[in-house]
Scaffold this motif. Structure first.
Motif, PDB file in Angstrom:
ATOM      1  N   PHE A 127       0.830  -1.197   0.000  1.00 15.19           N
ATOM      2  CA  PHE A 127       0.000   0.000   0.000  1.00 15.19           C
ATOM      3  C   PHE A 127       0.868   1.252   0.000  1.00 15.19           C
ATOM      4  O   PHE A 127       2.002   1.247   0.483  1.00 15.19           O
ATOM      5  CB  PHE A 127      -0.902  -0.015   1.245  1.00 15.19           C
ATOM      6  N   VAL A 128       0.345   2.348  -0.552  1.00 19.76           N
ATOM      7  CA  VAL A 128       0.963   3.667  -0.424  1.00 19.76           C
ATOM      8  C   VAL A 128      -0.123   4.613   0.063  1.00 19.76           C
ATOM      9  O   VAL A 128      -1.260   4.585  -0.425  1.00 19.76           O
ATOM     10  CB  VAL A 128       1.590   4.146  -1.745  1.00 19.76           C
ATOM     11  N   ASN A 129       0.192   5.453   1.041  1.00 22.32           N
ATOM     12  CA  ASN A 129      -0.810   6.220   1.773  1.00 22.32           C
ATOM     13  C   ASN A 129      -0.601   7.723   1.603  1.00 22.32           C
ATOM     14  O   ASN A 129       0.423   8.170   1.065  1.00 22.32           O
ATOM     15  CB  ASN A 129      -0.752   5.845   3.254  1.00 22.32           C
ATOM     16  N   ARG A 130      -1.562   8.503   2.070  1.00 24.62           N
ATOM     17  CA  ARG A 130      -1.446   9.960   2.140  1.00 24.62           C
ATOM     18  C   ARG A 130      -1.152  10.391   3.567  1.00 24.62           C
ATOM     19  O   ARG A 130      -1.313   9.631   4.516  1.00 24.62           O
ATOM     20  CB  ARG A 130      -2.739  10.609   1.649  1.00 24.62           C
ATOM     21  N   GLU A 131      -0.757  11.645   3.733  1.00 26.98           N
ATOM     22  CA  GLU A 131      -0.401  12.163   5.050  1.00 26.98           C
ATOM     23  C   GLU A 131      -1.649  12.376   5.911  1.00 26.98           C
ATOM     24  O   GLU A 131      -2.760  12.543   5.392  1.00 26.98           O
ATOM     25  CB  GLU A 131       0.375  13.475   4.916  1.00 26.98           C
ATOM     26  N   LYS A 132      -1.464  12.367   7.224  1.00 28.00           N
ATOM     27  CA  LYS A 132      -2.559  12.645   8.138  1.00 28.00           C
ATOM     28  C   LYS A 132      -3.148  14.028   7.861  1.00 28.00           C
ATOM     29  O   LYS A 132      -2.420  14.980   7.602  1.00 28.00           O
ATOM     30  CB  LYS A 132      -2.076  12.590   9.593  1.00 28.00           C
ATOM     31  N   GLY A 133      -4.469  14.116   7.926  1.00 25.44           N
ATOM     32  CA  GLY A 133      -5.132  15.389   7.702  1.00 25.44           C
ATOM     33  C   GLY A 133      -5.614  15.593   6.277  1.00 25.44           C
ATOM     34  O   GLY A 133      -6.427  16.479   6.023  1.00 25.44           O
ATOM     35  N   GLY A 149       2.498  -1.031   4.219  1.00 24.64           N
ATOM     36  CA  GLY A 149       2.738   0.241   3.548  1.00 24.64           C
ATOM     37  C   GLY A 149       1.825   1.354   4.030  1.00 24.64           C
ATOM     38  O   GLY A 149       1.839   2.455   3.465  1.00 24.64           O
ATOM     39  N   TYR A 150       1.057   1.091   5.089  1.00 29.58           N
ATOM     40  CA  TYR A 150       0.173   2.131   5.635  1.00 29.58           C
ATOM     41  C   TYR A 150       0.966   3.384   6.009  1.00 29.58           C
ATOM     42  O   TYR A 150       0.473   4.511   5.896  1.00 29.58           O
ATOM     43  CB  TYR A 150      -0.572   1.582   6.853  1.00 29.58           C
ATOM     44  N   ASP A 151       2.202   3.197   6.456  1.00 26.90           N
ATOM     45  CA  ASP A 151       3.050   4.339   6.839  1.00 26.90           C
ATOM     46  C   ASP A 151       3.962   4.807   5.703  1.00 26.90           C
ATOM     47  O   ASP A 151       4.850   5.631   5.915  1.00 26.90           O
ATOM     48  CB  ASP A 151       3.896   3.972   8.054  1.00 26.90           C
ATOM     49  N   ASN A 152       3.738   4.300   4.493  1.00 27.92           N
ATOM     50  CA  ASN A 152       4.460   4.753   3.298  1.00 27.92           C
ATOM     51  C   ASN A 152       3.723   5.969   2.750  1.00 27.92           C
ATOM     52  O   ASN A 152       2.693   5.837   2.094  1.00 27.92           O
ATOM     53  CB  ASN A 152       4.517   3.622   2.270  1.00 27.92           C
ATOM     54  N   ILE A 153       4.225   7.177   3.026  1.00 28.80           N
ATOM     55  CA  ILE A 153       3.460   8.407   2.850  1.00 28.80           C
ATOM     56  C   ILE A 153       3.888   9.194   1.608  1.00 28.80           C
ATOM     57  O   ILE A 153       5.076   9.380   1.351  1.00 28.80           O
ATOM     58  CB  ILE A 153       3.595   9.318   4.088  1.00 28.80           C
ATOM     59  N   GLN A 154       2.883   9.667   0.861  1.00 27.53           N
ATOM     60  CA  GLN A 154       3.064  10.658  -0.195  1.00 27.53           C
ATOM     61  C   GLN A 154       2.166  11.854   0.136  1.00 27.53           C
ATOM     62  O   GLN A 154       1.112  11.691   0.749  1.00 27.53           O
ATOM     63  CB  GLN A 154       2.698  10.079  -1.559  1.00 27.53           C
ATOM     64  N   THR A 155       2.557  13.053  -0.288  1.00 28.22           N
ATOM     65  CA  THR A 155       1.838  14.259   0.132  1.00 28.22           C
ATOM     66  C   THR A 155       0.853  14.796  -0.890  1.00 28.22           C
ATOM     67  O   THR A 155       0.292  15.868  -0.698  1.00 28.22           O
ATOM     68  CB  THR A 155       2.842  15.375   0.491  1.00 28.22           C
ATOM     69  N   ASN A 156       0.616  14.061  -1.986  1.00 29.10           N
ATOM     70  CA  ASN A 156      -0.417  14.479  -2.934  1.00 29.10           C
ATOM     71  C   ASN A 156      -0.871  13.284  -3.759  1.00 29.10           C
ATOM     72  O   ASN A 156      -0.260  12.215  -3.735  1.00 29.10           O
ATOM     73  CB  ASN A 156       0.071  15.625  -3.837  1.00 29.10           C
ATOM     74  N   HIS A 157      -1.967  13.474  -4.508  1.00 29.48           N
ATOM     75  CA  HIS A 157      -2.538  12.390  -5.310  1.00 29.48           C
ATOM     76  C   HIS A 157      -1.557  11.909  -6.384  1.00 29.48           C
ATOM     77  O   HIS A 157      -1.458  10.706  -6.647  1.00 29.48           O
ATOM     78  CB  HIS A 157      -3.831  12.856  -5.981  1.00 29.48           C
ATOM     79  N   GLY A 167      -6.929   7.741  -4.072  1.00 29.46           N
ATOM     80  CA  GLY A 167      -6.821   9.079  -4.641  1.00 29.46           C
ATOM     81  C   GLY A 167      -7.974   9.408  -5.554  1.00 29.46           C
ATOM     82  O   GLY A 167      -9.015   8.735  -5.532  1.00 29.46           O
ATOM     83  N   ILE A 168      -7.796  10.426  -6.375  1.00 32.72           N
ATOM     84  CA  ILE A 168      -8.850  10.884  -7.277  1.00 32.72           C
ATOM     85  C   ILE A 168      -8.521  10.508  -8.717  1.00 32.72           C
ATOM     86  O   ILE A 168      -7.371  10.288  -9.077  1.00 32.72           O
ATOM     87  CB  ILE A 168      -9.071  12.406  -7.160  1.00 32.72           C
ATOM     88  N   GLU A 169      -9.561  10.475  -9.537  1.00 38.03           N
ATOM     89  CA  GLU A 169      -9.441   9.987 -10.911  1.00 38.03           C
ATOM     90  C   GLU A 169      -8.483  10.821 -11.743  1.00 38.03           C
ATOM     91  O   GLU A 169      -7.720  10.295 -12.557  1.00 38.03           O
ATOM     92  CB  GLU A 169     -10.835   9.984 -11.553  1.00 38.03           C
ATOM     93  N   LYS A 170      -8.513  12.134 -11.560  1.00 35.47           N
ATOM     94  CA  LYS A 170      -7.735  13.027 -12.412  1.00 35.47           C
ATOM     95  C   LYS A 170      -6.245  12.699 -12.369  1.00 35.47           C
ATOM     96  O   LYS A 170      -5.556  12.740 -13.394  1.00 35.47           O
ATOM     97  CB  LYS A 170      -7.982  14.481 -12.000  1.00 35.47           C
TER      98      LYS A 170
END
Length: 316
Positions: free
Chosen positions: A193-199, A222-230, A247-250
């Motif tokens: 998994f790849v995740n987003r940041e808290k918030g 991978g829950y703690d594998n963080i990226q900061t945008n889609h 994430g989002i489709e775009k």
């Protein structure tokens, strides 16, 4: 003090022994010229020194009189020329909105702050943002945004207006080799998994969905594998570094080499803080959102539903 140096708002607060909120207020009023580097707002050392020199020249007697005088009248339009408006969020639609605002409202200067939905609302509560974007799902009610806004902006006066709706779901590798079709499929062993940041809205969406489906965070490798945008999440899946992300489709259409599984239609709203000053430009902002010109520009971007764009959803 070197003129080549610059300071963050936190550093200025410590140097001047004032709160970070006061620093933002000085920036908003134009007393401290600023610029943005990534997610941080910075002030050059020379501008900070100039501000300190200006405040030193104010006679103590005048300061005393001002302290005991009635509150000054609200500034005129000419006094607020090019006054900054802080707009938070990541989506490209916000950049388009800022461009339209700058053209239609000459007295303001939009500043973009790239922070997630929850942090955006917190920054508004602290008085650090004027317009925030949010896409936060409340899993218990199925409602977007309003439950969080009501809890976080207690005592504030604001308007909630829809910007757009869009599909959110799962990024998977081409051909969807793990045959992922629903949120409960995330519990399958072996998935990276790849995740987003808290918030962020995507992180809240994931956390609400796994809670509702009885999946523990530690079950997701991978829950703690963080990226900061889609785009970062989609890129990690496209490159083979992860099997799935939210994430989002775009973003999937921009990155390519990644498939998108739509699972929910999320509502992306704006919260406008109501003050004496902001109510001079909020009507124009609403006109922009409801205009054909603005909507036509957004229609050129795939994945946006504009059927409720400009609709006021809630107002205190």
């Amino acid at each position: 003090m070197s003129n080549d140096m610059s300071y963050t708002t936190e550093e200025i607060a410590k140097l001047l022994k004032i709160s970070k909120l006061t620093v933002y207020d000085l920036i908003k009023k134009g007393e401290l010229p600023s610029y943005r580097v990534g997610k941080q707002m910075r002030v050059d050392a020379a501008d900070l020194e100039a501000y300190k020199q200006r405040t030193r020249t104010v006679p103590v007697l005048v300061q005393s009189i001002q302290t005991h005088s009635p509150a000054p009248a609200q500034p005129s339009v000419s006094d607020t020329a090019n006054r900054p408006i802080v707009i938070t969020g990541h989506d490209i639609s916000l950049d388009i909105l800022a461009k339209h605002m700058e053209k239609a409202i000459p007295s303001i200067r939009p500043l973009r702050s790239f922070v997630g939905s929850l942090d955006s609302l917190i920054s508004m509560y602290r008085g650090e943002a004027d317009i925030v974007s949010t896409h936060l799902l409340d899993g218990d009610t199925g409602e977007y945004n309003l439950p969080y806004i009501r809890r976080l902006l207690v005592g504030s006066s604001y308007v909630v207006v829809n910007l757009l709706s869009r599909h959110a779901g799962l990024y998977v590798q081409p051909g969807n080799p793990f045959d992922l079709k629903q949120w409960s499929d995330l519990s399958r062993p072996g998935l990276r998994f790849v995740n987003r940041e808290k918030g962020s809205g995507a992180r809240v969406l994931l956390d609400e969905q796994i809670r509702l489906h009885g999946i523990r965070p530690e079950q997701l490798a991978g829950y703690d594998n963080i990226q900061t945008n889609h785009l970062g999440v989609a890129t990690k899946v496209a490159s083979g570094d992860a099997d799935v992300g939210v994430g989002i489709e775009k973003a999937a259409s921009i990155v390519g080499q990644v498939d998108f599984i739509p699972l929910i239609q999320e509502r992306y709203d704006l919260v406008l803080l109501k003050t004496t000053w902001s109510q001079t430009w909020i009507p124009t902002l609403l006109q922009i959102l409801q205009s054909d010109t603005f909507k036509k520009e957004l229609q050129s971007i795939p994945g946006f539903d504009l059927s409720r764009t400009g609709e006021i959803l809630f107002e205190t």
